[in-house]
Every structure is written in structure tokens, then in C-alpha cells.
Design a protein around this motif. Structure first.
Motif, PDB file in Angstrom:
ATOM      1  N   ALA A 150     -19.405   9.365   9.260  1.00 14.50           N
ATOM      2  CA  ALA A 150     -18.385   8.352   8.979  1.00 14.50           C
ATOM      3  C   ALA A 150     -19.017   7.050   8.499  1.00 14.50           C
ATOM      4  CB  ALA A 150     -17.545   8.099  10.238  1.00 14.50           C
ATOM      5  N   LEU A 151     -20.175   6.673   9.096  1.00 14.51           N
ATOM      6  CA  LEU A 151     -20.852   5.464   8.645  1.00 14.51           C
ATOM      7  C   LEU A 151     -21.362   5.621   7.216  1.00 14.51           C
ATOM      8  CD1 LEU A 151     -22.887   4.473  11.844  1.00 14.51           C
ATOM      9  CD2 LEU A 151     -20.866   3.340  10.923  1.00 14.51           C
ATOM     10  N   ALA A 152     -21.884   6.818   6.912  1.00  9.93           N
ATOM     11  CA  ALA A 152     -22.341   7.052   5.537  1.00  9.93           C
ATOM     12  C   ALA A 152     -21.176   7.019   4.554  1.00  9.93           C
ATOM     13  CB  ALA A 152     -23.056   8.399   5.459  1.00  9.93           C
ATOM     14  N   GLU A 153     -20.044   7.605   4.956  1.00 13.23           N
ATOM     15  CA  GLU A 153     -18.871   7.571   4.078  1.00 13.23           C
ATOM     16  C   GLU A 153     -18.350   6.151   3.926  1.00 13.23           C
ATOM     17  OE1 GLU A 153     -17.445   9.862   2.292  1.00 13.23           O
ATOM     18  OE2 GLU A 153     -18.847  11.443   2.862  1.00 13.23           O
ATOM     19  N   ALA A 154     -18.388   5.374   5.034  1.00 12.55           N
ATOM     20  CA  ALA A 154     -17.928   3.985   4.946  1.00 12.55           C
ATOM     21  C   ALA A 154     -18.837   3.159   4.041  1.00 12.55           C
ATOM     22  CB  ALA A 154     -17.874   3.374   6.356  1.00 12.55           C
ATOM     23  N   SER A 155     -20.163   3.382   4.152  1.00 11.56           N
ATOM     24  CA  SER A 155     -21.078   2.672   3.261  1.00 11.56           C
ATOM     25  C   SER A 155     -20.887   3.085   1.809  1.00 11.56           C
ATOM     26  CB  SER A 155     -22.525   2.933   3.700  1.00 11.56           C
ATOM     27  OG  SER A 155     -23.436   2.306   2.832  1.00 11.56           O
ATOM     28  N   LYS A 156     -20.624   4.376   1.606  1.00 15.18           N
ATOM     29  CA  LYS A 156     -20.402   4.852   0.238  1.00 15.18           C
ATOM     30  C   LYS A 156     -19.093   4.322  -0.320  1.00 15.18           C
ATOM     31  CE  LYS A 156     -20.043   9.130  -2.436  1.00 15.18           C
ATOM     32  NZ  LYS A 156     -20.032  10.619  -2.358  1.00 15.18           N
ATOM     33  N   SER A 157     -18.088   4.170   0.548  1.00 14.22           N
ATOM     34  CA  SER A 157     -16.781   3.702   0.072  1.00 14.22           C
ATOM     35  C   SER A 157     -16.792   2.240  -0.355  1.00 14.22           C
ATOM     36  CB  SER A 157     -15.734   3.895   1.176  1.00 14.22           C
ATOM     37  OG  SER A 157     -16.022   3.073   2.297  1.00 14.22           O
ATOM     38  N   LEU A 158     -17.852   1.488  -0.026  1.00 14.16           N
ATOM     39  CA  LEU A 158     -17.931   0.084  -0.408  1.00 14.16           C
ATOM     40  C   LEU A 158     -18.600  -0.122  -1.762  1.00 14.16           C
ATOM     41  CD1 LEU A 158     -18.943  -1.567   2.988  1.00 14.16           C
ATOM     42  CD2 LEU A 158     -16.665  -1.377   1.979  1.00 14.16           C
ATOM     43  N   ARG A 159     -19.137   0.935  -2.351  1.00 15.33           N
ATOM     44  CA  ARG A 159     -19.779   0.794  -3.648  1.00 15.33           C
ATOM     45  C   ARG A 159     -18.737   0.496  -4.723  1.00 15.33           C
ATOM     46  NH1 ARG A 159     -23.827   6.078  -3.420  1.00 15.33           N
ATOM     47  NH2 ARG A 159     -25.018   5.410  -1.574  1.00 15.33           N
ATOM     48  N   PRO A 160     -19.137  -0.237  -5.763  1.00 17.42           N
ATOM     49  CA  PRO A 160     -18.154  -0.612  -6.783  1.00 17.42           C
ATOM     50  C   PRO A 160     -17.479   0.575  -7.451  1.00 17.42           C
ATOM     51  CG  PRO A 160     -20.147  -1.930  -7.001  1.00 17.42           C
ATOM     52  CD  PRO A 160     -20.447  -0.875  -5.983  1.00 17.42           C
ATOM     53  N   GLU A 161     -18.211   1.677  -7.625  1.00 21.34           N
ATOM     54  CA  GLU A 161     -17.605   2.822  -8.309  1.00 21.34           C
ATOM     55  C   GLU A 161     -16.743   3.669  -7.391  1.00 21.34           C
ATOM     56  OE1 GLU A 161     -21.757   3.869  -6.898  1.00 21.34           O
ATOM     57  OE2 GLU A 161     -20.782   2.227  -7.996  1.00 21.34           O
ATOM     58  N   GLU A 162     -16.799   3.425  -6.067  1.00 20.37           N
ATOM     59  CA  GLU A 162     -16.030   4.228  -5.126  1.00 20.37           C
ATOM     60  C   GLU A 162     -14.990   3.431  -4.354  1.00 20.37           C
ATOM     61  OE1 GLU A 162     -16.168   7.466  -4.568  1.00 20.37           O
ATOM     62  OE2 GLU A 162     -17.763   7.890  -6.012  1.00 20.37           O
ATOM     63  N   CYS A 163     -15.141   2.113  -4.305  1.00 23.24           N
ATOM     64  CA  CYS A 163     -14.289   1.314  -3.418  1.00 23.24           C
ATOM     65  C   CYS A 163     -12.822   1.342  -3.835  1.00 23.24           C
ATOM     66  CB  CYS A 163     -14.801  -0.128  -3.353  1.00 23.24           C
ATOM     67  SG  CYS A 163     -14.817  -0.964  -4.954  1.00 23.24           S
ATOM     68  N   ILE A 164     -12.553   1.403  -5.142  1.00 23.52           N
ATOM     69  CA  ILE A 164     -11.170   1.358  -5.603  1.00 23.52           C
ATOM     70  C   ILE A 164     -10.394   2.588  -5.155  1.00 23.52           C
ATOM     71  CG2 ILE A 164     -11.542   2.497  -7.807  1.00 23.52           C
ATOM     72  CD1 ILE A 164      -9.401  -0.643  -7.163  1.00 23.52           C
ATOM     73  N   LYS A 165     -11.093   3.714  -4.907  1.00 23.04           N
ATOM     74  CA  LYS A 165     -10.426   4.942  -4.484  1.00 23.04           C
ATOM     75  C   LYS A 165      -9.922   4.857  -3.055  1.00 23.04           C
ATOM     76  CE  LYS A 165     -13.442   7.714  -7.454  1.00 23.04           C
ATOM     77  NZ  LYS A 165     -14.426   8.823  -7.499  1.00 23.04           N
ATOM     78  N   HIS A 166     -10.470   3.941  -2.273  1.00 26.14           N
ATOM     79  CA  HIS A 166     -10.106   3.820  -0.863  1.00 26.14           C
ATOM     80  C   HIS A 166      -9.138   2.666  -0.609  1.00 26.14           C
ATOM     81  CE1 HIS A 166     -13.263   6.681   0.421  1.00 26.14           C
ATOM     82  NE2 HIS A 166     -13.927   6.187  -0.604  1.00 26.14           N
ATOM     83  N   MET A 167      -8.597   2.069  -1.659  1.00 25.82           N
ATOM     84  CA  MET A 167      -7.667   0.952  -1.514  1.00 25.82           C
ATOM     85  C   MET A 167      -6.225   1.465  -1.509  1.00 25.82           C
ATOM     86  SD  MET A 167      -9.504  -1.650  -1.066  1.00 25.82           S
ATOM     87  CE  MET A 167      -8.153  -2.826  -1.073  1.00 25.82           C
ATOM     88  N   VAL A 168      -5.397   0.787  -0.701  1.00 25.69           N
ATOM     89  CA  VAL A 168      -3.960   1.066  -0.627  1.00 25.69           C
ATOM     90  C   VAL A 168      -3.226  -0.228  -0.962  1.00 25.69           C
ATOM     91  CG1 VAL A 168      -2.043   1.829   0.810  1.00 25.69           C
ATOM     92  CG2 VAL A 168      -4.301   2.840   1.116  1.00 25.69           C
ATOM     93  N   VAL A 169      -2.429  -0.206  -2.011  1.00 28.20           N
ATOM     94  CA  VAL A 169      -1.659  -1.371  -2.457  1.00 28.20           C
ATOM     95  C   VAL A 169      -0.237  -1.196  -1.943  1.00 28.20           C
ATOM     96  CG1 VAL A 169      -0.929  -2.756  -4.411  1.00 28.20           C
ATOM     97  CG2 VAL A 169      -3.108  -1.539  -4.499  1.00 28.20           C
ATOM     98  N   ALA A 170       0.184  -2.091  -1.057  1.00 31.35           N
ATOM     99  CA  ALA A 170       1.535  -2.049  -0.491  1.00 31.35           C
ATOM    100  C   ALA A 170       2.422  -3.037  -1.241  1.00 31.35           C
ATOM    101  CB  ALA A 170       1.502  -2.382   0.998  1.00 31.35           C
ATOM    102  N   VAL A 171       3.501  -2.529  -1.827  1.00 26.48           N
ATOM    103  CA  VAL A 171       4.411  -3.322  -2.648  1.00 26.48           C
ATOM    104  C   VAL A 171       5.748  -3.406  -1.936  1.00 26.48           C
ATOM    105  CG1 VAL A 171       5.482  -3.575  -4.917  1.00 26.48           C
ATOM    106  CG2 VAL A 171       3.213  -2.533  -4.711  1.00 26.48           C
ATOM    107  N   ASP A 172       6.317  -4.618  -1.875  1.00 26.03           N
ATOM    108  CA  ASP A 172       7.627  -4.800  -1.263  1.00 26.03           C
ATOM    109  C   ASP A 172       8.708  -4.186  -2.158  1.00 26.03           C
ATOM    110  OD1 ASP A 172       9.042  -6.330   1.013  1.00 26.03           O
ATOM    111  OD2 ASP A 172      10.181  -6.892  -0.782  1.00 26.03           O
ATOM    112  N   PRO A 173       9.691  -3.455  -1.581  1.00 31.00           N
ATOM    113  CA  PRO A 173      10.741  -2.841  -2.422  1.00 31.00           C
ATOM    114  C   PRO A 173      11.542  -3.856  -3.223  1.00 31.00           C
ATOM    115  CG  PRO A 173      10.743  -1.895  -0.213  1.00 31.00           C
ATOM    116  CD  PRO A 173       9.809  -3.059  -0.185  1.00 31.00           C
ATOM    117  N   ALA A 174      11.705  -5.072  -2.691  1.00 33.56           N
ATOM    118  CA  ALA A 174      12.461  -6.084  -3.432  1.00 33.56           C
ATOM    119  C   ALA A 174      11.761  -6.461  -4.730  1.00 33.56           C
ATOM    120  CB  ALA A 174      12.661  -7.324  -2.566  1.00 33.56           C
TER     121      ALA A 174
END
Length: 493
Positions: A150-174
């Protein structure tokens, strides 16, 4: 007569000498009985015959007349007993002492059996405990392995080429119900990150969360980010600024919320959020205000008064007519006051497409922020430019070679980025500079090749120029031609 008697005797004797018929079942069976072999021979009155598989003892009453028949049968049976049975006879009659010893032996064996059972139980329990310890150790090793993964995956998820895949954008319905909601949703999905339509604490806002890998299998925890972008309508924004202007003009006598007080209230309700505002199509308000001012000016010059038809047209012109009038200077004043007292910035956007692009860029910035912060933590207080620590990356296509050459020039003392840029403009690669040196005729010409290159600072009327100078030109010449690895490039020639 005598002759007749003698002949008759001879005939009887010859008859007695004739052999009688012999039958197999009447023949005596050879016995291996030791007792019977040692027994004295008896008269022929007793004959032992074999009939089938049973032994039949024939006892005659001619011999041993003084012994009763039952006793003779018993005596015969005892004589026919085997040696093993004879050896067992003494053991059949044990004394009282021998019986006690046998009882004690039996008791000892029972105690030994009970002790052996207890020992087996203890061994089984110890074996079960060892098995449990091995299973617990195995589980602990698996847990530690999962944590490391999990630590290796967390470190890998912070790289510029991988970090965007782990982001969640929450949009208000309004926000999606407005004009540019579809464009915003399409732009977010095109990034490759996850999009969630959830009701937000602040209306018409966008928030972010990061999916952090968990030690559990197929588990990922959502870690919320503090950044929040809220879209404000032009009506609300102009109204809050108008209240601020009225408060400033009347020395704080206004009771309506101003832009600063409204933002402070949101910060108080959500202290863990970092708020920023976005206003779309504010220019349409100023255009409408300018158009109204020009119409009023033309009407005043022509001496026309507002009539019924034009009045009705004004009523149909929409909500822009109902907004208070606020100038650009007043808007800038209110925004500066907001930034100084709350730290909240306001972004003015012309179209919904620009708003979608703004959300996209903010998503990338939020995703790459942890990686950039970790890269800046060099551990040395005197090391200012952390980007130099990793060197300059050059791909297979050669992208990055120009920056690598620029950094090589900047390694000299007192060489700034402007000086390196001036040299790069004349000689974009070391090979071109070396070729220029080869075309020089004398040694002095080589030493002063770069002396007259102009260094420009600033732009416009405030820009200044100066020359590279002979000192740096000599050092670069030494860098390209010196064969002494210990030579000091800063030393004078």
C-alpha cells in the motif's frame, strides 16, 4: 490214527502261519509325542488306530485288570499331553507372592499408560500452539506485506503521470443544471479521473478527493482535499459588492452582508476548506451598464423623455435592469479588500468553457501538489533550487538537451539565467561552440569569442543590456579545451 492226528496238527499250524489281511485303518499311527515315546511298551491288547482325522484309542481289558477303566483312560490322556502343555502346567498354579507381584506390575503399567497419555496430550497442545504461532506469524507477515504494498502504491500514485488517475472530482448537482454543466462534466471526464455528482456544503461548488491505496485487499480510502472552487452568479457578486460600497461610504452603517463578511461566514462554517470564487460573464454586466449609460446620455442630449413604449421595453430587458450599478474600480477595490482580510481570490471568466478549463487546471494542480512539495524538501536550508537536484531529464527524441546545456553554463560562478540565455541564443549546443572555436585563427580570438555577446534584462523601456565580458569567455574556453582535470576555471590565465 497217529498219522492222521499229525497231519491234522500240521494243517492247523500251517493255517496259523498264514498271513492275515492288513487294513490301513487298523495300523498304528506313528506318534511324535515325546511322552508316548518314553513310555514303556504295553501289551498288544491296547492298539491306537487312526480313523479319519480323529485318534481312537483302543483299550483292552486283558491288561492292567487291577486298574479301573476310567483311571486307565485318564492316565492315557496325561501321557499323550504335549511338551508345551507340560511346560505350562507349573505356571498354572502360582503362589500368593507371585500373584501380588503380577498385580503390582499391572498397576505400574496403568500409571505408565496414563503418564504416556498425558505426555502425548502435552505434545499435541505444544504442536497446536506452534501451529497457531506459525499462522499468527504468517498473518503478520501478510499484513506487513500488504502495508508495504500500500505504501508503494501510495508513493506511485503521487507521481505526475499517475496522480491524476487517483483523483475524484465532486461536482454539485446545482452546478450541472446551469448553462455550462455539460461542458464541465465532459472536461473533467476527459482528464481520466473519476467524477462524482454529490451535493456539496457550498452550493454550485467543486471539491476534490484523493483515492489513497489501502492495506486491505481491493480497498482505497478517499482523502478529501481542502480546495473548493465556488461559482458565484453575477447578481450575487454585484449585490455583495454594492453592499460593501454602501458600508464604506456610510462608515459601516449597512446591515446587509458584504463580499468580505459573506466569505468570512463561509470560512467559519467550513474551517478546513480553502475557498476560491469564480465569476462568469461579468463583462456582460458592464456592457449592459455601458449601453444603458449611453442610452441615457443620448436621451438627455436629444431631450427625449422616457415614454410608455420604451418603458415597457425596459421592463422586458431582464434582471440586468434591476441590479445596482457598480463600477470596475469598485469591483477591484472590493476584491482587494477580500484578499487582504480573508485570503480568498476571485477568478473572472468570460465563458463557461473557460470555467471548465479552470476546473481542469485546478484538478491537475491539486493532483501534483504532494509530489511538488516532496520534491522541494531537499533537507538543506542553503539549497534554494530543488529542481537541480534531479538533473535535467532528456528523452529519446532529444527534448531537454537545450536545458542541459544551459544548466552546464550556469554551473559557473556569477552566471545567471540571463547570461546563459544570451550564450544559448548564439550557440545552442556545445558542438556549435566548438566549431566556432575551430574557425578562430589565434588563441586570443578564441579566448574573447564570447566577450561581445549582449545580455538583455527586462522588457520594454525598462530593459537594460550588458556584455558577457572576457572573464566568462575565458572560463568557457577552458571548459571546452582544457586537458587538465585539476585546473581551476576561475583562475586567471
Amino acid at each position: 490214527m497217529i498219522d492222521s492226528l499229525q497231519s491234522e496238527d500240521l494243517r492247523s499250524s500251517s493255517d496259523s502261519d498264514e498271513e492275515l489281511p492288513v487294513f490301513d485303518f487298523l495300523q498304528p499311527r506313528p506318534s511324535t509325542d515325546v511322552a508316548s515315546q518314553k513310555a514303556p511298551k504295553k501289551p498288544a491288547s491296547s492298539v491306537l488306530c487312526s480313523v479319519g482325522s480323529a485318534d481312537v484309542m483302543m483299550i483292552s481289558s486283558d491288561s492292567e485288570d487291577d486298574v479301573p477303566l476310567a483311571q486307565r483312560v485318564k492316565l492315557r490322556q496325561e501321557r499323550r499331553s504335549t511338551p508345551e502343555e507340560a511346560d505350562d502346567l507349573p505356571h498354572r498354579h502360582l503362589s500368593a507372592s507371585e500373584t501380588g507381584d503380577a498385580t503390582k506390575a499391572t498397576k505400574r503399567s496403568a500409571e505408565e499408560i496414563r503418564a504416556s497419555r498425558e505426555e502425548a496430550l502435552r505434545r499435541r497442545q505444544a504442536r497446536e500452539r506452534r501451529q497457531q504461532d506459525r499462522e499468527a506469524l504468517k498473518q503478520e507477515q501478510e499484513r506487513q506485506k500488504a502495508e508495504r504494498r500500500a505504501l508503494a502504491e501510495a508513493s506511485k500514485s503521487l507521481r505526475p503521470e499517475e496522480c491524476i488517475k487517483h483523483m475524484v472530482v465532486a461536482v454539485d448537482p446545482a452546478l450541472l443544471q446551469l448553462e455550462g454543466g455539460g461542458t464541465l462534466l465532459a472536461s473533467v471526464q476527459a482528464l481520466g479521473c473519476s467524477c462524482a455528482i454529490e451535493k456539496q456544503p457550498l452550493p454550485r461548488s467543486v471539491t476534490w478527493a484523493r483515492q489513497a491505496p489501502s492495506a486491505q485487499q481491493n480497498g482505497a480510502a478517499r482523502v478529501p482535499e481542502p480546495h473548493v472552487v465556488m461559482q458565484m452568479t453575477v447578481e450575487d457578486f454585484i449585490t455583495l459588492i454594492h453592499n460593501y460600497i454602501q458600508e464604506e461610504r456610510h462608515s459601516g452603517s449597512a446591515c446587509s452582508p458584504t463580499l468580505t463578511s459573506w466569505v468570512r461566514e463561509r470560512q467559519r462554517l467550513h474551517p478546513d476548506k480553502r475557498l476560491s470564487l469564480a465569476v462568469i460573464e461579468l463583462e456582460s454586466y458592464f456592457r449592459a451598464r455601458k449601453s444603458r449609460s449611453q442610452k441615457r446620455l443620448r436621451a438627455a442630449v436629444a431631450g427625449e423623455e422616457a415614454g410608455g413604449g420604451k418603458e415597457k421595453k425596459k421592463r422586458r430587458s431582464g434582471h440586468a435592469e434591476k441590479l445596482p450599478e457598480v463600477s470596475r474600480v469598485e469591483v477591484e477595490e472590493a476584491v482587494v479588500h477580500l484578499q487582504l482580510h480573508t485570503g480568498v481570490s476571485v477568478r473572472f471568466l468570460s465563458t463557461w468553457k473557460e470555467f471548465s478549463d479552470h476546473i481542469t487546471m485546478t484538478t491537475k494542480a491539486v493532483a501534483e501538489a504532494p509530489f511538488k512539495r516532496a520534491r522541494e524538501q531537499t533537507g538543506f536550508s542553503f539549497y534554494l533550487e530543488s529542481e537541480w537536484a534531479g538533473g535535467q531529464r532528456v528523452d529519446k527524441a532529444g527534448k531537454g538537451l537545450l536545458q542541459a546545456w544551459k544548466r552546464q553554463i550556469q554551473q559557473f560562478n556569477r552566471v545567471s539565467s540571463d547570461v546563459a540565455a544570451a550564450i544559448l541564443a548564439a550557440y545552442p549546443s556545445p558542438q556549435l561552440l566548438k566549431k566556432a572555436y575551430s574557425q578562430c585563427r589565434t588563441e586570443n580570438e578564441k579566448l574573447s569569442l564570447l566577450s561581445d555577446l549582449l545580455i538583455r534584462r527586462g522588457e520594454g523601456v525598462t530593459s537594460t543590456t550588458r556584455r558577457v565580458g572576457p572573464e566568462l569567455s575565458k572560463r568557457l574556453f577552458l571548459l571546452m579545451h582544457s586537458r587538465d582535470p585539476e585546473q581551476n576555471l576561475d583562475a586567471s590565465l
